[in-house]
Scaffold this motif. Structure first.
Motif, mmCIF file in Angstrom:
data_model
loop_
_atom_site.group_PDB
_atom_site.id
_atom_site.type_symbol
_atom_site.label_atom_id
_atom_site.label_comp_id
_atom_site.label_asym_id
_atom_site.label_seq_id
_atom_site.Cartn_x
_atom_site.Cartn_y
_atom_site.Cartn_z
ATOM 1 N N UNK A 16 0.858 -1.182 0.000
ATOM 2 C CA UNK A 16 0.000 0.000 0.000
ATOM 3 C C UNK A 16 0.895 1.233 0.000
ATOM 4 N N UNK A 17 0.678 2.103 -0.965
ATOM 5 C CA UNK A 17 1.392 3.368 -1.087
ATOM 6 C C UNK A 17 0.436 4.476 -0.641
ATOM 7 N N UNK A 18 0.924 5.384 0.193
ATOM 8 C CA UNK A 18 0.033 6.450 0.636
ATOM 9 C C UNK A 18 -0.209 7.440 -0.490
ATOM 10 N N UNK A 19 -1.455 7.548 -0.933
ATOM 11 C CA UNK A 19 -1.846 8.498 -1.963
ATOM 12 C C UNK A 19 -2.189 9.836 -1.339
ATOM 13 N N UNK A 20 -1.295 10.807 -1.483
ATOM 14 C CA UNK A 20 -1.444 12.072 -0.761
ATOM 15 C C UNK A 20 -2.447 13.033 -1.390
ATOM 16 N N UNK A 21 -3.179 12.599 -2.395
ATOM 17 C CA UNK A 21 -4.308 13.407 -2.855
ATOM 18 C C UNK A 21 -5.280 13.626 -1.700
ATOM 19 N N UNK A 22 -5.234 12.742 -0.718
ATOM 20 C CA UNK A 22 -6.075 12.872 0.473
ATOM 21 C C UNK A 22 -5.720 14.111 1.291
ATOM 22 N N UNK A 23 -4.574 14.725 1.016
ATOM 23 C CA UNK A 23 -4.120 15.897 1.772
ATOM 24 C C UNK A 23 -4.421 17.216 1.063
ATOM 25 N N UNK A 215 -13.897 13.302 0.423
ATOM 26 C CA UNK A 215 -13.077 14.250 -0.321
ATOM 27 C C UNK A 215 -12.646 13.695 -1.673
ATOM 28 N N UNK A 216 -12.915 12.425 -1.925
ATOM 29 C CA UNK A 216 -12.667 11.857 -3.246
ATOM 30 C C UNK A 216 -13.625 12.479 -4.256
ATOM 31 N N UNK A 217 -13.180 12.638 -5.512
ATOM 32 C CA UNK A 217 -14.058 13.224 -6.538
ATOM 33 C C UNK A 217 -15.094 12.216 -7.018
ATOM 34 N N UNK A 238 -0.563 -10.083 -7.354
ATOM 35 C CA UNK A 238 0.724 -9.913 -6.677
ATOM 36 C C UNK A 238 1.658 -8.928 -7.362
ATOM 37 N N UNK A 239 1.414 -8.610 -8.619
ATOM 38 C CA UNK A 239 2.320 -7.724 -9.346
ATOM 39 C C UNK A 239 2.121 -6.253 -8.995
ATOM 40 N N UNK A 240 0.960 -5.912 -8.423
ATOM 41 C CA UNK A 240 0.608 -4.498 -8.319
ATOM 42 C C UNK A 240 0.760 -3.945 -6.905
ATOM 43 N N UNK A 241 0.896 -2.624 -6.851
ATOM 44 C CA UNK A 241 0.812 -1.858 -5.613
ATOM 45 C C UNK A 241 -0.531 -1.139 -5.604
ATOM 46 N N UNK A 242 -1.028 -0.849 -4.411
ATOM 47 C CA UNK A 242 -2.307 -0.168 -4.250
ATOM 48 C C UNK A 242 -2.055 1.224 -3.671
ATOM 49 N N UNK A 243 -2.333 2.253 -4.465
ATOM 50 C CA UNK A 243 -2.230 3.621 -3.975
ATOM 51 C C UNK A 243 -3.520 3.956 -3.229
ATOM 52 N N UNK A 244 -3.375 4.406 -2.002
ATOM 53 C CA UNK A 244 -4.515 4.460 -1.092
ATOM 54 C C UNK A 244 -5.537 5.528 -1.463
ATOM 55 N N UNK A 245 -6.630 5.522 -0.742
ATOM 56 C CA UNK A 245 -7.780 6.369 -0.990
ATOM 57 C C UNK A 245 -7.498 7.860 -0.819
ATOM 58 N N UNK A 246 -8.288 8.677 -1.521
ATOM 59 C CA UNK A 246 -8.144 10.121 -1.441
ATOM 60 C C UNK A 246 -8.910 10.753 -0.301
ATOM 61 N N UNK A 247 -9.212 9.994 0.746
ATOM 62 C CA UNK A 247 -9.924 10.529 1.908
ATOM 63 C C UNK A 247 -9.292 9.961 3.172
ATOM 64 N N UNK A 248 -8.799 10.828 4.052
ATOM 65 C CA UNK A 248 -8.090 10.353 5.243
ATOM 66 C C UNK A 248 -8.998 9.587 6.196
ATOM 67 N N UNK A 249 -10.305 9.787 6.111
ATOM 68 C CA UNK A 249 -11.218 9.108 7.023
ATOM 69 C C UNK A 249 -11.485 7.662 6.603
#
Length: 284
Positions: A16-23, A215-217, A238-249
Motif C-alpha cells: 500500500x502506497x500512501x496516496x497524498x491526494x487525500x491531503x 473528499x474523493x471526486x 501480486x504484481x501491483x501496488x495499491x495507492x490508497x484512498x483520497x480521503x483520510x477518514x
C-alpha cells in the motif's frame, strides 16, 4: 503489511502506497495524525503531486525527521520541459527535500498532450535532465481513464519508465477491452521490471445526483466489509501496488484490510458486492 520490490529501483515498498491526494484540503494537524497512522502500519512510500492542492505543503514538515523513512514520489502535469522543470523546483521546495525518489509525468493520456511531452522540448526531456542532475532518482508515468493502460504501452515504447500508474478495480476489469490492455501492460512491466501502481480501489462509481460524502471526486465504498473485499481483490494480484484512498477518514479501514492475510474474493463474492453497493464503472 506486505512488501515488494518496487520494480528495478531497489526499494522494497509497502504494497500500500500512501496516496497524498487525500491531503489536498486538510490541516497540518490532520496530516500529522495521518503520519502516525502510516508509520504504525509500516507504510514507507508516499505518492503526491504538485497539483494535489496543499498536499506537498503538508508532507514537507515531515521530511526533516522522516525523509529516510519514505520513498517519496511526486508528479508534474506540465507538458513542456521549461514548465515541468519549474514545477519540479516548486515540488522540491514545498516538500523540503533536495531530491525525489520518483518523479512522474502525470495523467499522460490525451494524445496531443502525450505528443508534446514526448517530443523535443517536452516534459520527458525535463525528467531525464533532472535525473542526470540528481534531482530525481527514477521516472514514472501515470494515467486516468479508460485509455490509460493503452497509452502507457505507447509510452514504454518511447522510454524505459521505472513505474506506471492506472485505475484498477473489479469493475474496471469487467470491461473486456480495458482488461486486455491491462493484461498486455502487466506482461511488459513484468518483463522490464517496471513497478505497477494502481488507483481507485475503493471507487463505487460517480456521485451523480448524490450528496458528496468524501473528499474523493468519486463515490467511494465506506463499509468496512466492502472496503476489505475491494482491497483484497487488488492486492491479490501480486504484481501491483495499491495507492490508497483520497480521503483520510477511509484510510484506516483500507490499511486494516491490507494488514490481513491476502485472499482473493471469489467472483461470486465480488458480484454480490457490486449488487449490494450499487457499484458501476467509474470510467467508461
Amino acid at each position: 503489511m506486505q512488501y515488494k520490490e518496487f520494480g528495478k529501483t531497489g526499494h522494497r515498498s509497502s504494497r500500500v502506497i500512501f496516496g497524498a491526494a487525500a491531503f489536498s484540503e486538510v490541516s497540518q494537524a490532520e496530516a500529522d495524525n495521518t503520519l502516525a497512522l502510516l508509520l504504525d502500519n509500516g507504510i514507507n512510500h508516499i505518492d503526491t503531486a504538485r497539483s494535489y492542492g496543499d498536499a506537498e505543503l503538508r508532507i514537507g514538515p515531515w521530511m526533516k525527521q522522516h525523509r529516510n523513512s519514505f520513498f517519496l514520489a511526486s508528479k508534474t502535469g506540465m507538458r513542456t520541459k521549461k514548465e515541468a522543470l519549474e514545477e519540479l523546483k516548486q515540488s522540491l521546495s514545498r516538500l523540503k527535500t533536495d531530491y525525489l525518489d520518483l518523479w512522474q509525468l502525470h495523467f499522460l493520456v490525451d494524445k496531443q498532450e502525450w505528443t508534446t511531452a514526448m517530443e523535443e522540448g517536452g516534459a520527458l526531456e525535463a525528467a531525464i535532465e533532472a535525473k542526470k542532475e540528481g534531482l530525481v532518482r527514477f521516472i514514472g508515468v501515470t494515467g486516468h481513464g479508460i485509455d490509460a493502460p493503452k497509452r502507457h504501452l505507447e509510452s514504454l515504447d518511447v522510454y524505459d519508465f521505472d513505474s506506471v500508474l492506472f485505475p484498477f478495480n473489479y469493475m474496471m476489469m469487467q470491461n473486456p477491452q480495458y482488461a486486455e490492455h491491462v493484461r498486455l501492460l502487466l506482461a511488459v512491466c513484468d518483463q522490464k521490471q517496471i513497478a505497477v501502481q494502481t488507483i481507485k480501489s475503493l471507487a463505487r462509481g460517480e456521485y451523480g445526483q448524490k450528496e458528496k460524502t468524501f473528499s474523493t471526486w468519486y463515490d467511494a465504498l465506506s463499509k468496512e466489509a466492502s472496503i476489505e473485499k475491494a482491497v483484497q481483490y487488488v492486492l491479490s494480484h501480486e504484481q501491483v501496488f495499491l495507492n490508497s484512498t483520497g480521503d483520510i477518514h477511509l484510510l484506516p479501514m483500507l490499511l486494516k484490510a491490507a494488514g490481513k492475510p491476502i485472499v482473493r474474493p471469489t467472483d461470486a463474492q465480488m458480484q454480490a458486492l457490486v449488487r449490494d453497493e450499487g457499484m458501476s464503472a467509474l470510467f467508461k
